[in-house]
Scaffold this motif. Sequence first.
Motif, mmCIF file in Angstrom:
data_model
loop_
_atom_site.group_PDB
_atom_site.id
_atom_site.type_symbol
_atom_site.label_atom_id
_atom_site.label_comp_id
_atom_site.label_asym_id
_atom_site.label_seq_id
_atom_site.Cartn_x
_atom_site.Cartn_y
_atom_site.Cartn_z
ATOM 1 N N ALA A 25 -23.624 117.916 17.811
ATOM 2 C CA ALA A 25 -22.745 117.911 18.991
ATOM 3 C C ALA A 25 -21.465 118.697 18.739
ATOM 4 O O ALA A 25 -20.880 119.242 19.669
ATOM 5 C CB ALA A 25 -22.417 116.472 19.392
ATOM 6 N N GLU A 26 -21.019 118.760 17.494
ATOM 7 C CA GLU A 26 -19.777 119.454 17.170
ATOM 8 C C GLU A 26 -19.989 120.907 16.756
ATOM 9 O O GLU A 26 -19.015 121.611 16.499
ATOM 10 C CB GLU A 26 -19.027 118.704 16.068
ATOM 11 C CG GLU A 26 -18.468 117.383 16.547
ATOM 12 C CD GLU A 26 -17.580 116.710 15.519
ATOM 13 O OE1 GLU A 26 -17.747 116.976 14.307
ATOM 14 O OE2 GLU A 26 -16.731 115.919 15.927
ATOM 15 N N PRO A 28 -20.552 124.889 17.050
ATOM 16 C CA PRO A 28 -20.005 125.830 18.038
ATOM 17 C C PRO A 28 -21.012 126.130 19.154
ATOM 18 O O PRO A 28 -22.183 126.376 18.897
ATOM 19 C CB PRO A 28 -19.721 127.083 17.217
ATOM 20 C CG PRO A 28 -19.665 126.624 15.802
ATOM 21 C CD PRO A 28 -20.547 125.419 15.711
ATOM 22 N N GLY A 29 -20.546 126.039 20.384
ATOM 23 C CA GLY A 29 -21.374 126.348 21.542
ATOM 24 C C GLY A 29 -22.252 125.214 22.014
ATOM 25 O O GLY A 29 -22.991 125.365 22.982
ATOM 26 N N ALA A 30 -22.217 124.063 21.338
ATOM 27 C CA ALA A 30 -23.059 122.938 21.739
ATOM 28 C C ALA A 30 -22.452 122.223 22.939
ATOM 29 O O ALA A 30 -21.240 122.103 23.057
ATOM 30 C CB ALA A 30 -23.218 121.955 20.580
ATOM 31 N N CYS A 31 -23.307 121.774 23.829
ATOM 32 C CA CYS A 31 -22.869 120.986 24.982
ATOM 33 C C CYS A 31 -23.036 119.515 24.612
ATOM 34 O O CYS A 31 -24.148 119.034 24.367
ATOM 35 C CB CYS A 31 -23.704 121.337 26.207
ATOM 36 S SG CYS A 31 -23.323 120.318 27.641
ATOM 37 N N PHE A 32 -21.916 118.796 24.581
ATOM 38 C CA PHE A 32 -21.901 117.406 24.137
ATOM 39 C C PHE A 32 -22.882 116.565 24.951
ATOM 40 O O PHE A 32 -23.677 115.800 24.401
ATOM 41 C CB PHE A 32 -20.470 116.854 24.245
ATOM 42 C CG PHE A 32 -20.214 115.639 23.426
ATOM 43 C CD1 PHE A 32 -19.872 115.742 22.091
ATOM 44 C CD2 PHE A 32 -20.326 114.379 23.977
ATOM 45 C CE1 PHE A 32 -19.638 114.618 21.325
ATOM 46 C CE2 PHE A 32 -20.091 113.248 23.225
ATOM 47 C CZ PHE A 32 -19.747 113.370 21.892
ATOM 48 N N ALA A 33 -22.829 116.699 26.278
ATOM 49 C CA ALA A 33 -23.700 115.903 27.148
ATOM 50 C C ALA A 33 -25.166 116.244 26.929
ATOM 51 O O ALA A 33 -26.035 115.360 26.953
ATOM 52 C CB ALA A 33 -23.309 116.125 28.601
ATOM 53 N N GLU A 34 -25.472 117.521 26.688
ATOM 54 C CA GLU A 34 -26.850 117.935 26.459
ATOM 55 C C GLU A 34 -27.382 117.366 25.139
ATOM 56 O O GLU A 34 -28.536 116.924 25.069
ATOM 57 C CB GLU A 34 -26.949 119.463 26.458
ATOM 58 C CG GLU A 34 -28.333 119.997 26.191
ATOM 59 C CD GLU A 34 -29.385 119.512 27.184
ATOM 60 O OE1 GLU A 34 -30.535 119.306 26.752
ATOM 61 O OE2 GLU A 34 -29.059 119.323 28.372
ATOM 62 N N VAL A 35 -26.561 117.371 24.109
ATOM 63 C CA VAL A 35 -26.981 116.798 22.819
ATOM 64 C C VAL A 35 -27.260 115.310 22.984
ATOM 65 O O VAL A 35 -28.270 114.790 22.502
ATOM 66 C CB VAL A 35 -25.914 117.039 21.731
ATOM 67 C CG1 VAL A 35 -26.260 116.282 20.454
ATOM 68 C CG2 VAL A 35 -25.787 118.524 21.437
ATOM 69 N N ALA A 36 -26.392 114.615 23.693
ATOM 70 C CA ALA A 36 -26.582 113.179 23.928
ATOM 71 C C ALA A 36 -27.875 112.943 24.707
ATOM 72 O O ALA A 36 -28.662 112.048 24.367
ATOM 73 C CB ALA A 36 -25.388 112.603 24.680
ATOM 74 N N ARG A 37 -28.122 113.728 25.742
ATOM 75 C CA ARG A 37 -29.322 113.580 26.567
ATOM 76 C C ARG A 37 -30.580 113.864 25.744
ATOM 77 O O ARG A 37 -31.571 113.137 25.832
ATOM 78 C CB ARG A 37 -29.241 114.523 27.761
ATOM 79 C CG ARG A 37 -30.285 114.279 28.822
ATOM 80 C CD ARG A 37 -30.131 115.173 30.054
ATOM 81 N NE ARG A 37 -28.782 115.161 30.606
ATOM 82 C CZ ARG A 37 -27.941 116.206 30.580
ATOM 83 N NH1 ARG A 37 -28.314 117.352 30.053
ATOM 84 N NH2 ARG A 37 -26.739 116.126 31.099
ATOM 85 N N GLN A 52 -15.816 107.556 14.668
ATOM 86 C CA GLN A 52 -16.049 106.898 13.378
ATOM 87 C C GLN A 52 -16.162 107.922 12.249
ATOM 88 O O GLN A 52 -15.660 107.693 11.145
ATOM 89 C CB GLN A 52 -17.322 106.049 13.431
ATOM 90 C CG GLN A 52 -17.200 104.816 14.288
ATOM 91 C CD GLN A 52 -18.535 104.096 14.449
ATOM 92 O OE1 GLN A 52 -19.590 104.612 14.067
ATOM 93 N NE2 GLN A 52 -18.485 102.912 15.024
ATOM 94 N N VAL A 53 -16.828 109.041 12.526
ATOM 95 C CA VAL A 53 -16.959 110.089 11.507
ATOM 96 C C VAL A 53 -15.582 110.647 11.162
ATOM 97 O O VAL A 53 -15.234 110.821 9.990
ATOM 98 C CB VAL A 53 -17.908 111.216 11.975
ATOM 99 C CG1 VAL A 53 -17.811 112.424 11.066
ATOM 100 C CG2 VAL A 53 -19.338 110.715 12.041
ATOM 101 N N ARG A 54 -14.786 110.917 12.168
ATOM 102 C CA ARG A 54 -13.466 111.503 11.935
ATOM 103 C C ARG A 54 -12.523 110.544 11.218
ATOM 104 O O ARG A 54 -11.656 110.974 10.469
ATOM 105 C CB ARG A 54 -12.852 111.967 13.248
ATOM 106 C CG ARG A 54 -13.562 113.185 13.791
ATOM 107 C CD ARG A 54 -12.929 113.705 15.034
ATOM 108 N NE ARG A 54 -13.574 114.957 15.423
ATOM 109 C CZ ARG A 54 -13.130 115.737 16.353
ATOM 110 N NH1 ARG A 54 -12.040 115.418 17.025
ATOM 111 N NH2 ARG A 54 -13.760 116.850 16.653
#
Length: 132
Positions: A25-26, A28-37, A52-54
Amino acid sequence: MEIISGIERRRHWRVEDKLRIVAEAESPGACFAEVARRHEVSRSVLWAWRKQVRSGALAAEPEPVFLPVQVVQEAAPMASPAALQGTSPPADLDQCRPAQQIEIVLPDGTALRVSESVGSTALRRVLAALRG
């Protein structure tokens, strides 16, 4: 298509999977919502994992490391408290000493000597206390 019959239960994710999905998800160029879906995770859960990771709360277990070991013939005898005070130790003290000892010297110079019969759980606790 996945058909769920019965009561839907919460999924239990492995730490490795959570870290992999957050990294994706992090990227470059990734769409957060698309990764979650794509991984069938709600965005709020993915945001929580990212937080939590951060903060360091979600991290991979450190890989075990081997440290160099040096085997010596015989260690110098430790001074007993009685010897430091100038009195002689009791005669039965030699009978209480274990036949073999393990000596662990930490990088900061702290030395730990234990009997060969010490349990691994007890030794792990002592080492954790010394490192902490």
